[in-house]
Motif scaffolding. Sequence first.
Motif, PDB file in Angstrom:
ATOM      1  N   ILE A 213       0.844  -1.210   0.000  1.00  0.00           N
ATOM      2  CA  ILE A 213       0.000   0.000   0.000  1.00  0.00           C
ATOM      3  C   ILE A 213       0.870   1.247   0.000  1.00  0.00           C
ATOM      4  O   ILE A 213       0.571   2.233  -0.680  1.00  0.00           O
ATOM      5  N   SER A 216       1.903   1.848  -3.432  1.00  0.00           N
ATOM      6  CA  SER A 216       0.766   2.315  -4.237  1.00  0.00           C
ATOM      7  C   SER A 216       0.558   3.807  -4.038  1.00  0.00           C
ATOM      8  O   SER A 216       0.115   4.512  -4.935  1.00  0.00           O
ATOM      9  N   LEU A 217       0.867   4.269  -2.842  1.00  0.00           N
ATOM     10  CA  LEU A 217       0.674   5.683  -2.511  1.00  0.00           C
ATOM     11  C   LEU A 217       1.796   6.553  -3.071  1.00  0.00           C
ATOM     12  O   LEU A 217       1.558   7.486  -3.824  1.00  0.00           O
ATOM     13  N   GLU A 218       3.049   6.232  -2.687  1.00  0.00           N
ATOM     14  CA  GLU A 218       4.156   7.139  -2.965  1.00  0.00           C
ATOM     15  C   GLU A 218       4.903   6.812  -4.254  1.00  0.00           C
ATOM     16  O   GLU A 218       5.672   7.626  -4.749  1.00  0.00           O
ATOM     17  N   PHE A 220       3.598   6.433  -7.102  1.00  0.00           N
ATOM     18  CA  PHE A 220       2.924   7.082  -8.230  1.00  0.00           C
ATOM     19  C   PHE A 220       2.507   8.501  -7.854  1.00  0.00           C
ATOM     20  O   PHE A 220       2.501   8.863  -6.684  1.00  0.00           O
ATOM     21  N   THR A 221       2.152   9.269  -8.856  1.00  0.00           N
ATOM     22  CA  THR A 221       1.721  10.649  -8.599  1.00  0.00           C
ATOM     23  C   THR A 221       0.204  10.684  -8.382  1.00  0.00           C
ATOM     24  O   THR A 221      -0.511   9.722  -8.666  1.00  0.00           O
ATOM     25  N   HIS A 222      -0.249  11.831  -7.890  1.00  0.00           N
ATOM     26  CA  HIS A 222      -1.691  12.055  -7.820  1.00  0.00           C
ATOM     27  C   HIS A 222      -2.314  11.904  -9.206  1.00  0.00           C
ATOM     28  O   HIS A 222      -3.397  11.353  -9.364  1.00  0.00           O
ATOM     29  N   TYR A 225      -3.470   8.492 -10.558  1.00  0.00           N
ATOM     30  CA  TYR A 225      -4.812   8.040 -10.164  1.00  0.00           C
ATOM     31  C   TYR A 225      -5.881   8.978 -10.716  1.00  0.00           C
ATOM     32  O   TYR A 225      -6.927   8.531 -11.177  1.00  0.00           O
ATOM     33  N   ARG A 226      -5.644  10.306 -10.639  1.00  0.00           N
ATOM     34  CA  ARG A 226      -6.628  11.278 -11.120  1.00  0.00           C
ATOM     35  C   ARG A 226      -6.964  11.017 -12.588  1.00  0.00           C
ATOM     36  O   ARG A 226      -8.128  11.008 -12.984  1.00  0.00           O
ATOM     37  N   SER A 238      -8.828   1.247 -10.074  1.00  0.00           N
ATOM     38  CA  SER A 238      -7.557   1.513  -9.388  1.00  0.00           C
ATOM     39  C   SER A 238      -7.259   0.423  -8.361  1.00  0.00           C
ATOM     40  O   SER A 238      -6.098   0.074  -8.135  1.00  0.00           O
ATOM     41  N   ASN A 239      -8.283  -0.128  -7.744  1.00  0.00           N
ATOM     42  CA  ASN A 239      -8.050  -1.224  -6.800  1.00  0.00           C
ATOM     43  C   ASN A 239      -7.525  -2.471  -7.505  1.00  0.00           C
ATOM     44  O   ASN A 239      -6.667  -3.183  -6.974  1.00  0.00           O
ATOM     45  N   ARG A 242      -3.952  -1.815  -8.101  1.00  0.00           N
ATOM     46  CA  ARG A 242      -3.164  -1.904  -6.871  1.00  0.00           C
ATOM     47  C   ARG A 242      -2.959  -3.355  -6.450  1.00  0.00           C
ATOM     48  O   ARG A 242      -1.878  -3.732  -5.999  1.00  0.00           O
ATOM     49  N   ASP A 297       7.963  12.732  -8.686  1.00  0.00           N
ATOM     50  CA  ASP A 297       8.535  11.654  -7.877  1.00  0.00           C
ATOM     51  C   ASP A 297       8.465  12.034  -6.400  1.00  0.00           C
ATOM     52  O   ASP A 297       9.053  13.027  -5.987  1.00  0.00           O
ATOM     53  N   SER A 298       7.756  11.256  -5.601  1.00  0.00           N
ATOM     54  CA  SER A 298       7.625  11.551  -4.171  1.00  0.00           C
ATOM     55  C   SER A 298       8.810  11.055  -3.355  1.00  0.00           C
ATOM     56  O   SER A 298       8.934  11.395  -2.192  1.00  0.00           O
TER      57      SER A 298
ATOM     58  N   VAL B 174      -8.553   9.914  -5.491  1.00  0.00           N
ATOM     59  CA  VAL B 174      -8.206   8.494  -5.337  1.00  0.00           C
ATOM     60  C   VAL B 174      -6.861   8.328  -4.621  1.00  0.00           C
ATOM     61  O   VAL B 174      -6.715   7.470  -3.740  1.00  0.00           O
ATOM     62  N   HIS B 175      -5.894   9.156  -4.981  1.00  0.00           N
ATOM     63  CA  HIS B 175      -4.588   9.059  -4.327  1.00  0.00           C
ATOM     64  C   HIS B 175      -4.740   9.253  -2.820  1.00  0.00           C
ATOM     65  O   HIS B 175      -4.073   8.588  -2.015  1.00  0.00           O
ATOM     66  N   VAL B 178      -5.957   6.152  -1.188  1.00  0.00           N
ATOM     67  CA  VAL B 178      -4.869   5.189  -0.939  1.00  0.00           C
ATOM     68  C   VAL B 178      -4.194   5.518   0.394  1.00  0.00           C
ATOM     69  O   VAL B 178      -3.883   4.621   1.192  1.00  0.00           O
ATOM     70  N   LEU B 182      -4.040   3.245   3.816  1.00  0.00           N
ATOM     71  CA  LEU B 182      -2.769   2.980   4.485  1.00  0.00           C
ATOM     72  C   LEU B 182      -2.864   3.299   5.960  1.00  0.00           C
ATOM     73  O   LEU B 182      -2.454   2.502   6.814  1.00  0.00           O
ATOM     74  N   HIS B 222       7.806  17.912   1.214  1.00  0.00           N
ATOM     75  CA  HIS B 222       9.235  17.624   1.197  1.00  0.00           C
ATOM     76  C   HIS B 222      10.018  18.821   1.733  1.00  0.00           C
ATOM     77  O   HIS B 222      10.985  18.670   2.460  1.00  0.00           O
ATOM     78  N   PRO B 301      -4.523  17.994  -3.443  1.00  0.00           N
ATOM     79  CA  PRO B 301      -3.594  18.792  -4.245  1.00  0.00           C
ATOM     80  C   PRO B 301      -4.256  20.018  -4.883  1.00  0.00           C
ATOM     81  O   PRO B 301      -5.463  20.021  -5.161  1.00  0.00           O
TER      82      PRO B 301
END
Lengths: 355, 355
Positions: A213, A216-218, A220-222, A225-226, A238-239, A242, A297-298, B174-175, B178, B182, B222, B301
Amino acid sequence: MTGTDRQGYYSHAQQGEHEYFDLGGFVLQSGYTLPNATLAYRTHGTLNAVKDNLVLFPHMYSGTPSSLDDYIGPGKPLDTDEYFVVCPGQLGGGLSSSPSNTPAPFDRGQFPAVAIADDVLAQYRLVSERFGVEQLHAVLGWSMGAQQTYEWAVRFPDMVPRAAAFAGTAKTPVHNQVFIDLHLELLRSDPAFADGFYTDSADVHLGLRRHAIAFSLEGFTHEWYRGEHWRALGFATSNDFRQSFIRGYFAPMDPNNLITQANKWWAGDISPHAGGSLPAALGRITAHFFVVPFGGDSFFPVEDCENEAGHLPHGELRVIDTPAGHFAMFGLRPQDTERISAVMTEMLSSPGYTI
Amino acid sequence: MTGTDRQGYYSHAQQGEHEYFDLGGFVLQSGYTLPNATLAYRTHGTLNAVKDNLVLFPHMYSGTPSSLDDYIGPGKPLDTDEYFVVCPGQLGGGLSSSPSNTPAPFDRGQFPAVAIADDVLAQYRLVSERFGVEQLHAVLGWSMGAQQTYEWAVRFPDMVPRAAAFAGTAKTPVHNQVFIDLHLELLRSDPAFADGFYTDSADVHLGLRRHAIAFSLEGFTHEWYRGEHWRALGFATSNDFRQSFIRGYFAPMDPNNLITQANKWWAGDISPHAGGSLPAALGRITAHFFVVPFGGDSFFPVEDCENEAGHLPHGELRVIDTPAGHFAMFGLRPQDTERISAVMTEMLSSPGYTI
């Protein structure tokens, strides 16, 4: 252990053919001696007579030496008609010495801490002793592969004329360390983890699922999913993406191996080469060095990569914007793969600089 | 239960004085009837004779009606010389009906799912029945408070001439879902959580600590860590900040209450008001509506807020850039508080629009 195949997920059946280099009793940065240590590696192409065409391509967290095969081959950026590509396995990666394949007293939950520098020192011995190579053509990598790339460039500047760091930094950002703390907590949260002394990694499925999870969160970018960019990969929701993609990717891995790698990732930092000054350490890198952050990139934000690139004497910044964020190099979007490949090609054919 | 004080962290001694409105048997969106339901609220200032100065200010995840007291008072943006400010407690927030204060068969791990719409319908009864108010002066909120603000504006357009949504959206991205998945996993991962049937929330300290890491990661940018902005709060290191501030904040809370709120947050969506179309639902909002994203907010965001603002007939976009990210409204940086206060003042004194 040279030539010994690994078991299960880390076997040649799963990961393709590899070879092994015997490191003997290998003294780690953490002060422990790993007995009968081995460095796994996978090669593509042929070392030429003058031994100046070796390209070193270490892998990312959770990867193996075959993870990035898609960038390698005739007509690919790492063109095997021209280059001898060596993909070393990380210590802790499951093919090289790792918690999953090392006997007591360094097995499983008692495998010693390893550092990015340990990987680079092991790889140095591989290219020097096995291949007799005195200077690489280039070194490159993604994420933890980028961390190894920085370490190579600052530790052996005379051996690294060209380099490219994709979505990685010379020093792990603090925000990224918070992420690593989080994902380690998730892996360890499973009672079946048993402080690392499980007998079968599949028993730790809850920890592996939880850990997925976080990625799945970090990862990828917002916008991933958007904009429902996972649709292009054939998922229904999206599930679905994931579960099938992210959970499925991590499920067969060994939690102790992942933890060993993650602790290395957390501690990534070349500044000890210059008394703790990151700008000074970057300033020692003589290579023609391509810094390639992925927009959004997070883990390794563009800002951190830009800051570091500014201290490289021969630094080149190439930002690749993509909704895939950190995971762009997984080959999820053909347009990202094209842009990544273009930078690889540019770097490999660029003028090289050494001391 | 009107007038009954709560226990421990959710008591008046900890949270300041509150009053309680008796909702009776309250039918939830999930189809369950919550017996003897109560809505806690805290007021500031005085309702004027013509009853046109009520400002409704619902709170965020993990908050209580006193969480945002600092924005309220004489000379503050929510000036009590002018406005009658009503701060309702979320259902599940620990002061209103919640897992921590409801008897069986709706206690602890078996409290029913509640929705943002349930909060708004309960608040509607409070302002109509207790205060006899037919139109609010304004409604505003941060994060889950912003979600309630959108729900108010679309559900009761004739009652909401002005509104401001700080760092929140009409539909949860959606992000962000996630992220919620978590952090729920982290809370529930503690064996002491016992599927919600612990006897003392303090026993779930491991789950609360793990959950805090997720907020240390995504609650800030960040740049918060890169620029060491926590130093201005008096902490010695980023770990010191994370432990004393983030862990310390969540430690006394009730996990079941947090989970009830988080599930509401996850499902936040006004689009059912217009057959599932978010643009159409936003288009029904007649209020002079201020959309105020925080730059670098990983939960809501700027892009999502901008997209939504574009569908509001009387939308105003005010972006507040800050290294504090989503948590900017906690009052961590005086310059953020000033900019937030300025938007509140602008909104409260703006022309109002209704159907």
